[in-house]
Design a protein around this motif. Sequence first.
Motif, short mmCIF file in Angstrom:
data_model
loop_
_atom_site.label_atom_id
_atom_site.label_comp_id
_atom_site.label_asym_id
_atom_site.label_seq_id
_atom_site.Cartn_x
_atom_site.Cartn_y
_atom_site.Cartn_z
N TYR A 83 -4.94 -16.26 6.64
CA TYR A 83 -3.70 -14.96 6.25
C TYR A 83 -3.07 -14.92 8.70
CZ TYR A 83 -2.31 -16.05 2.13
OH TYR A 83 -2.71 -16.98 0.44
N ALA A 84 -2.72 -14.75 8.53
CA ALA A 84 -2.14 -14.58 10.12
C ALA A 84 -0.52 -13.01 9.55
CB ALA A 84 -1.23 -15.42 10.59
N LEU A 85 -0.66 -12.02 9.75
CA LEU A 85 -0.11 -10.99 10.19
C LEU A 85 1.10 -11.12 11.18
CD1 LEU A 85 0.77 -7.98 8.98
CD2 LEU A 85 -0.52 -7.14 10.78
N THR A 86 2.40 -11.47 9.52
CA THR A 86 3.64 -11.07 10.59
C THR A 86 4.67 -10.26 10.53
OG1 THR A 86 4.86 -12.66 8.65
CG2 THR A 86 3.90 -13.75 10.06
N GLY A 87 3.98 -8.80 9.44
CA GLY A 87 4.98 -7.97 9.78
C GLY A 87 4.61 -6.64 8.85
N ILE A 88 4.96 -5.25 9.37
CA ILE A 88 4.42 -4.79 8.40
C ILE A 88 5.68 -3.49 8.16
CG2 ILE A 88 3.33 -2.49 8.14
CD1 ILE A 88 1.37 -3.82 10.54
N HIS A 89 6.03 -3.74 7.41
CA HIS A 89 7.70 -2.94 6.66
C HIS A 89 6.78 -1.59 5.59
CE1 HIS A 89 9.32 -6.98 7.72
NE2 HIS A 89 8.21 -7.37 7.57
N HIS A 90 8.17 -0.65 6.54
CA HIS A 90 8.13 1.17 5.89
C HIS A 90 8.67 1.23 5.23
CE1 HIS A 90 4.86 0.55 9.42
NE2 HIS A 90 4.65 1.65 8.68
N ASP A 91 10.05 0.95 5.31
CA ASP A 91 11.33 1.29 4.26
C ASP A 91 11.88 0.36 4.20
OD1 ASP A 91 10.86 4.20 5.37
OD2 ASP A 91 11.33 3.62 7.41
N ARG A 92 12.48 -0.61 4.70
CA ARG A 92 13.25 -2.06 4.42
C ARG A 92 12.28 -3.38 3.95
NH1 ARG A 92 17.61 -0.64 3.23
NH2 ARG A 92 19.06 -2.23 2.03
N LEU A 93 12.43 -3.78 3.40
CA LEU A 93 11.84 -5.82 3.66
C LEU A 93 12.91 -6.46 4.70
CD1 LEU A 93 9.04 -7.13 3.82
CD2 LEU A 93 9.09 -7.04 1.43
N LYS A 94 13.05 -6.72 5.35
CA LYS A 94 14.10 -8.23 5.15
C LYS A 94 13.26 -8.85 5.57
CE LYS A 94 19.08 -8.44 6.71
NZ LYS A 94 20.13 -7.48 7.01
N GLU A 128 1.10 -1.12 -0.49
CA GLU A 128 -0.08 0.18 -0.14
C GLU A 128 1.08 1.07 0.07
OE1 GLU A 128 -3.21 0.17 2.23
OE2 GLU A 128 -4.18 -2.04 2.09
N ARG A 129 0.39 1.76 -0.11
CA ARG A 129 1.31 3.57 -0.45
C ARG A 129 0.21 4.10 0.76
NH1 ARG A 129 0.54 8.25 -5.72
NH2 ARG A 129 1.77 9.33 -3.80
N ASP A 130 1.39 4.99 1.43
CA ASP A 130 1.20 6.17 2.86
C ASP A 130 1.46 6.81 2.52
OD1 ASP A 130 0.31 6.42 5.12
OD2 ASP A 130 1.04 5.46 6.08
N GLY A 131 1.08 8.15 2.14
CA GLY A 131 1.96 9.28 1.22
C GLY A 131 2.73 9.18 0.85
N ASP A 132 3.79 9.35 0.57
CA ASP A 132 5.00 9.31 0.03
C ASP A 132 5.60 7.90 -0.22
OD1 ASP A 132 4.58 11.16 -2.00
OD2 ASP A 132 5.77 12.89 -0.07
N ARG A 133 5.55 6.87 1.09
CA ARG A 133 6.41 5.30 1.97
C ARG A 133 5.03 4.18 0.69
NH1 ARG A 133 7.28 6.20 7.67
NH2 ARG A 133 8.90 4.64 7.28
N THR A 134 6.18 3.14 1.06
CA THR A 134 5.47 2.68 -0.09
C THR A 134 5.56 0.97 1.46
OG1 THR A 134 6.26 2.62 -1.66
CG2 THR A 134 5.42 0.07 -0.80
N VAL A 135 4.46 0.46 1.61
CA VAL A 135 4.47 -0.57 2.82
C VAL A 135 3.79 -1.28 3.08
CG1 VAL A 135 3.18 -0.67 5.39
CG2 VAL A 135 3.42 1.61 4.71
N VAL A 136 4.58 -3.01 3.35
CA VAL A 136 4.34 -3.91 2.86
C VAL A 136 3.78 -5.01 4.02
CG1 VAL A 136 5.60 -6.41 1.59
CG2 VAL A 136 5.69 -4.32 1.05
N TYR A 137 2.43 -5.12 3.86
CA TYR A 137 1.65 -5.77 5.00
C TYR A 137 2.29 -7.78 4.89
CZ TYR A 137 -0.17 -1.35 6.28
OH TYR A 137 -1.02 -0.48 6.41
N VAL A 138 2.76 -8.41 5.49
CA VAL A 138 3.39 -9.66 5.10
C VAL A 138 2.41 -10.50 6.29
CG1 VAL A 138 5.00 -11.00 5.50
CG2 VAL A 138 5.97 -9.31 4.79
N PHE A 139 2.47 -11.77 5.34
CA PHE A 139 1.30 -12.10 5.25
C PHE A 139 1.65 -13.87 5.97
CE2 PHE A 139 -1.45 -8.63 4.91
CZ PHE A 139 -1.99 -8.60 5.86
N GLU A 140 1.12 -14.55 6.61
CA GLU A 140 1.33 -16.30 6.18
C GLU A 140 0.44 -17.07 6.64
OE1 GLU A 140 4.89 -19.10 8.11
OE2 GLU A 140 5.21 -17.62 8.16
N LEU A 141 0.68 -17.85 5.85
CA LEU A 141 -1.12 -18.88 5.85
C LEU A 141 -1.24 -19.49 7.52
CD1 LEU A 141 -3.77 -20.13 4.41
CD2 LEU A 141 -2.41 -21.57 3.85
N GLU A 142 -1.20 -19.89 8.04
CA GLU A 142 -1.94 -20.84 9.03
C GLU A 142 -2.71 -21.22 8.94
OE1 GLU A 142 -2.37 -22.02 12.28
OE2 GLU A 142 -4.81 -21.14 12.18
#
Length: 194
Positions: A165-176, A145-159
Motif C-alpha cells: 500500500y502507498a499512502l494517498t492521504g491523511i484526513h483530519h476533519d473531513r474525508l473527501k 486512529e484517534r488523535d486526542g479528540d480528533r479522528t484521523v483517517v490514513y488512506v492507502f491504495e495498492l501499488e
Amino acid sequence: MEREALPDWVIPPPGGFTADDFLRMRGLPRHTELIDGSLVFVSPQTMWHTSVLNLVANELDRQAPTHLRAVREMTVRLGERQAPEPDVAVVTSEAFGSDPSRTHFQAEDAVLVIEAVSPDSVERDREIKPRRYAAAGIKHFWRVERDGDRTVVYVFELEPANASYALTGIHHDRLKLTVPFDLDIDLGAVWRRR
C-alpha cells in the motif's frame, strides 16, 4: 481441584490453523481472527471505536454506488492461513446479498478494508494486517486512529508493482475522496447524533 477441559481450538495443530479450520470452528469468542495461522482475540471496544465505525460504515453504505455495500466486522478469507475480521469492509453487492447465512467473504469480494486502531491492535492494524490485505490484492485500505479528540483517517491504495500500500492521504476533519467512489464524510460527526 480438577481443571476444566480446554476446548479443542485452544491448542493449534502443528503449523497452525488453516482458514478452513478456522471458518469451521464453533464456540470462539466474538471477533476472533486468524492471522498467520494463529488465533487472535481482541479486547473490548471503546466508545470511540464503536462510534467511529458506526459513522464510517453507515456513510460508506449510504454513499456507495449500488454495486457496493459496507459491512461491519465480517471475516475476510485472504488465504490459506489468513482470515482477519476488518472493522469495516466494502464488498460487492453480489457477495453481500448472495447468502444471508454467510459468515465470511473472500478477498476478491472486498474493494476496501478499514481498521480502527485500538491500544491492543496498534502493531496488527499498522503493520501486519495491511501487509496481508495487500498480498491478497485488496485495492484500498484505510486506517482510522484517534488523535486526542480528533479522528484521523490514513488512506492507502495498492501499488501493484510491489503489492504494497502507498499512502494517498491523511484526513483530519473531513474525508473527501473520489476513489474507490465519490465520498464525503464529516469526521467531526463521530460524537454527534445523526
